[in-house]
Write a protein that holds these residues in place. Structure first.
Motif, mmCIF file in Angstrom:
data_model
loop_
_atom_site.group_PDB
_atom_site.id
_atom_site.type_symbol
_atom_site.label_atom_id
_atom_site.label_comp_id
_atom_site.label_asym_id
_atom_site.label_seq_id
_atom_site.Cartn_x
_atom_site.Cartn_y
_atom_site.Cartn_z
ATOM 1 N N UNK A 33 -9.154 23.195 3.667
ATOM 2 C CA UNK A 33 -10.444 22.801 3.085
ATOM 3 C C UNK A 33 -11.072 21.694 3.919
ATOM 4 N N UNK A 34 -10.253 20.728 4.373
ATOM 5 C CA UNK A 34 -10.771 19.653 5.211
ATOM 6 C C UNK A 34 -11.337 20.145 6.525
ATOM 7 N N UNK A 35 -10.852 21.289 7.006
ATOM 8 C CA UNK A 35 -11.348 21.848 8.253
ATOM 9 C C UNK A 35 -12.342 22.964 8.072
ATOM 10 N N UNK A 36 -12.848 23.142 6.842
ATOM 11 C CA UNK A 36 -13.795 24.218 6.577
ATOM 12 C C UNK A 36 -15.234 23.795 6.841
ATOM 13 N N UNK A 37 -16.136 24.723 6.620
ATOM 14 C CA UNK A 37 -17.560 24.440 6.792
ATOM 15 C C UNK A 37 -17.994 24.484 8.245
ATOM 16 N N UNK A 38 -19.221 24.037 8.492
ATOM 17 C CA UNK A 38 -19.781 24.088 9.840
ATOM 18 C C UNK A 38 -19.064 23.124 10.783
ATOM 19 N N UNK A 39 -18.644 21.978 10.271
ATOM 20 C CA UNK A 39 -17.995 20.989 11.141
ATOM 21 C C UNK A 39 -16.624 21.438 11.611
ATOM 22 N N UNK A 40 -15.962 22.271 10.825
ATOM 23 C CA UNK A 40 -14.629 22.736 11.196
ATOM 24 C C UNK A 40 -13.617 21.583 11.209
ATOM 25 N N UNK A 41 -12.587 21.740 12.001
ATOM 26 C CA UNK A 41 -11.528 20.736 12.044
ATOM 27 C C UNK A 41 -11.956 19.467 12.791
ATOM 28 N N UNK A 42 -13.129 19.504 13.423
ATOM 29 C CA UNK A 42 -13.636 18.277 14.032
ATOM 30 C C UNK A 42 -13.996 17.240 12.974
ATOM 31 N N UNK A 43 -14.071 17.665 11.715
ATOM 32 C CA UNK A 43 -14.381 16.732 10.638
ATOM 33 C C UNK A 43 -13.321 15.634 10.552
ATOM 34 N N UNK A 44 -12.072 15.961 10.888
ATOM 35 C CA UNK A 44 -11.007 14.953 10.829
ATOM 36 C C UNK A 44 -11.285 13.811 11.810
ATOM 37 N N UNK A 45 -11.873 14.140 12.939
ATOM 38 C CA UNK A 45 -12.238 13.093 13.898
ATOM 39 C C UNK A 45 -13.517 12.389 13.466
ATOM 40 N N UNK A 46 -14.450 13.134 12.921
ATOM 41 C CA UNK A 46 -15.743 12.568 12.548
ATOM 42 C C UNK A 46 -15.613 11.549 11.427
ATOM 43 N N UNK A 47 -14.763 11.813 10.448
ATOM 44 C CA UNK A 47 -14.644 10.868 9.328
ATOM 45 C C UNK A 47 -14.054 9.541 9.787
ATOM 46 N N UNK A 48 -13.250 9.578 10.865
ATOM 47 C CA UNK A 48 -12.668 8.339 11.372
ATOM 48 C C UNK A 48 -13.640 7.545 12.233
ATOM 49 N N UNK A 49 -14.726 8.175 12.651
ATOM 50 C CA UNK A 49 -15.725 7.466 13.458
ATOM 51 C C UNK A 49 -16.896 6.967 12.619
ATOM 52 N N UNK A 50 -16.928 7.331 11.348
ATOM 53 C CA UNK A 50 -17.985 6.846 10.465
ATOM 54 C C UNK A 50 -17.567 5.487 9.899
ATOM 55 N N UNK A 51 -18.425 4.467 10.016
ATOM 56 C CA UNK A 51 -18.048 3.099 9.619
ATOM 57 C C UNK A 51 -17.476 3.002 8.208
ATOM 58 N N UNK A 52 -18.097 3.677 7.241
ATOM 59 C CA UNK A 52 -17.644 3.538 5.861
ATOM 60 C C UNK A 52 -16.194 3.991 5.709
ATOM 61 N N UNK A 53 -15.837 5.074 6.384
ATOM 62 C CA UNK A 53 -14.512 5.646 6.194
ATOM 63 C C UNK A 53 -13.433 4.894 6.958
ATOM 64 N N UNK A 54 -13.705 4.545 8.231
ATOM 65 C CA UNK A 54 -12.641 3.837 8.943
ATOM 66 C C UNK A 54 -12.506 2.399 8.460
ATOM 67 N N UNK A 55 -13.593 1.810 7.970
ATOM 68 C CA UNK A 55 -13.476 0.477 7.377
ATOM 69 C C UNK A 55 -12.671 0.528 6.074
ATOM 70 N N UNK A 56 -12.865 1.606 5.292
ATOM 71 C CA UNK A 56 -12.077 1.769 4.071
ATOM 72 C C UNK A 56 -10.603 1.961 4.401
ATOM 73 N N UNK A 57 -10.311 2.747 5.447
ATOM 74 C CA UNK A 57 -8.925 2.945 5.865
ATOM 75 C C UNK A 57 -8.319 1.639 6.357
ATOM 76 N N UNK A 58 -9.098 0.874 7.121
ATOM 77 C CA UNK A 58 -8.596 -0.395 7.645
ATOM 78 C C UNK A 58 -8.333 -1.392 6.523
ATOM 79 N N UNK A 59 -9.263 -1.517 5.586
ATOM 80 C CA UNK A 59 -9.075 -2.465 4.488
ATOM 81 C C UNK A 59 -7.910 -2.052 3.596
#
Length: 272
Positions: A33-59
């Motif tokens: 499911x995480x690799x579905x849609x138009x973004x495909x499995x690149x979504x796993x990389x994209x979510x880590x480059x979005x400030x909100x998500x990687x800042x949440x992971x870091x905190x």
């Protein structure tokens, strides 16, 4: 020989069914499911480059590391003391210290609110002493206190279980050679308890990384990853991004547990 194989198969079959139904199939489905849609499995990389998500992971990671360090310090000292000393009320004290294991995360969150909320004990005391009500329940400090509250019993019980099995002859031998109390703890007790500390620390970290009930109660203005996943799934209805974040959170936690098991030996639990 054939009967032994049939017996082993009969014993392992229920385990295999449970493992597939409740672990393997949901995890594979979540990953797809995480690799579905138009973004495909690149979504796993994209979510880590979005400030909100990687800042949440870091905190979330920093908070979990801080909770783990504080828990190991407090629970380790208390566990060693309680394992090596017996006194009136010992059993009652251990029962009280491990009582938080009976509480779900939401209850722990409400207890932190009663301590550090606007109408909490701390707020009433600061209002009386300083003329200003100080509130920490809904900040990162509130989450830290809540996570610390339900993490200490896990470390305490793990350390006590190993400390009670220490060879007293080694300690007595060190004392007879002139080693003081601190030297005994440093050179004998702590090295022997290191696998227990690694095991307890890894479980504490994993629990803090994935804690939801306490975060749901307290983290109104804090982006920790479990709350971000919940908000993305419920408010934005973005199941693919939520699944990708859940997989990343699981992988980070699993990596810490795997490293702890690698360096801590077989005493380290494989899951928290």
């Amino acid at each position: 020989m054939k009967s032994r194989q049939l017996f082993a198969l009969a014993c392992l079959l229920p385990l295999g069914i449970i493992l597939a139904a409740f672990f393997l199939i949901p995890l594979v489905r979540l990953f797809l499911i995480g690799g579905g849609g138009e973004a495909g499995f690149s979504r796993y990389f994209r979510v880590l480059t979005m400030p909100r998500y990687y800042e949440a992971l870091a905190s979330t990671t920093i908070l979990s590391l801080a909770v783990t360090a504080a828990t190991l310090l407090i629970g380790g000292i208390a566990g060693i003391f309680l394992a090596r000393n017996r006194f009136p009320g010992h059993g009652l004290l251990v029962a009280i210290l491990t009582f938080p294991l009976a509480f779900p995360g939401v209850v722990v969150g409400f207890m932190v609110i009663m301590l550090g909320g606007r109408l909490g004990i701390f707020g009433q005391m600061t209002l009386a002493l300083l003329g200003e009500r100080m509130v920490f329940a809904y900040s990162i400090i509130g989450l830290f206190v809540g996570y610390l509250y339900f993490s200490i019993p896990r470390v305490l019980l793990t350390v006590m279980g190993v400390a009670e099995k220490l060879d007293n002859q080694l300690i007595e031998a060190a004392r007879s050679l002139g080693a003081g109390p601190f030297a005994v703890q440093r050179d004998i007790v702590l090295p022997a308890l290191m696998p227990a500390f690694v095991a307890a620390g890894s479980i504490c970290f994993a629990t803090s990384m994935g804690a939801f009930g306490t975060a749901f109660t307290l983290a109104a203005k804090i982006d920790v990853l479990p709350m971000v996943i919940y908000n993305v799934f419920t408010e934005s209805a973005d199941m693919a991004t939520a699944a990708a974040l859940a997989v990343i959170l699981g992988l980070c936690t699993w990596a810490v547990l795997a490293l702890a098991r690698l360096y801590g030996g077989t005493n380290v639990a494989a899951a928290g």
